[in-house]
Design an enzyme around this catalytic site. Sequence first.
Site, PDB file in Angstrom:
ATOM      1  N   PRO A 124       0.900  -1.064  -0.006  1.00 35.95           N
ATOM      2  CA  PRO A 124      -0.087  -0.029  -0.161  1.00 35.95           C
ATOM      3  C   PRO A 124       0.896   1.086  -0.173  1.00 35.95           C
ATOM      4  O   PRO A 124       0.716   2.067   1.133  1.00 35.95           O
ATOM      5  CB  PRO A 124      -0.815  -0.120   1.266  1.00 35.95           C
ATOM      6  CG  PRO A 124       0.051  -0.800   2.132  1.00 35.95           C
ATOM      7  CD  PRO A 124       0.753  -1.909   1.390  1.00 35.95           C
ATOM      8  N   CYS A 125       1.524   1.713  -1.092  1.00 32.22           N
ATOM      9  CA  CYS A 125       2.399   2.908  -1.307  1.00 32.22           C
ATOM     10  C   CYS A 125       1.532   4.100  -1.104  1.00 32.22           C
ATOM     11  O   CYS A 125       2.150   4.938  -0.642  1.00 32.22           O
ATOM     12  CB  CYS A 125       3.231   2.773  -2.417  1.00 32.22           C
ATOM     13  SG  CYS A 125       2.047   2.252  -4.008  1.00 32.22           S
TER      14      CYS A 125
END
Length: 185
Positions: free
Chosen positions: A139-140
């Site tokens: 989950p950048c």
Amino acid sequence: MSSLQKYHVFETPLGWLGIAWSEKGLTQLQLPSHDRTATERRLQRRTVDGVESDPPAWVAEIVETLRRYAAGEQVDFSSVPVDLTGIDAFRLAIYDAARKLAFGETTTYGELATRAGYPGEARDTGQALGQNPVPIVVPCHRILAAGNKIGGFSAPGGSTTKEKLLNMEGVRVGPPPPAQTAFGF
């Protein structure tokens, strides 16, 4: 592992997503676009020798989880297998630290670098996240610039897409509303 990688493009409430996989796990995830052809084209550019395929059961479960996420449901991607073969140790550490962030949890590039064992490497962390092959699963979008600012995002739609994903998770970034608005007068 076969050199022929399989991929699947599918529609969600956010738009068209694309994924590619190997026997070990997901290798690519193409963030949403409003156009199926554009999503497939972007995914094919990143997938060497790819061929569209019906997903096996384990990939179909991931597709369903991504659809639920895109519909606004709180989901956990930490158990989704990813194949990050060929990724250097620094990026692997950054991606692993990012995967530990829960739905709606954010941190800064600098703090993520520290959590990954690379204090002071905020800029390199941002660059590593810009190369993330499986966004959402890694989950950048949950990594912010200092001061709770949105920061960059290399996906289609840029920071707007990042903010949309964060908003879906209940995260608001940027300055608070003016005091008069906050108090309703």
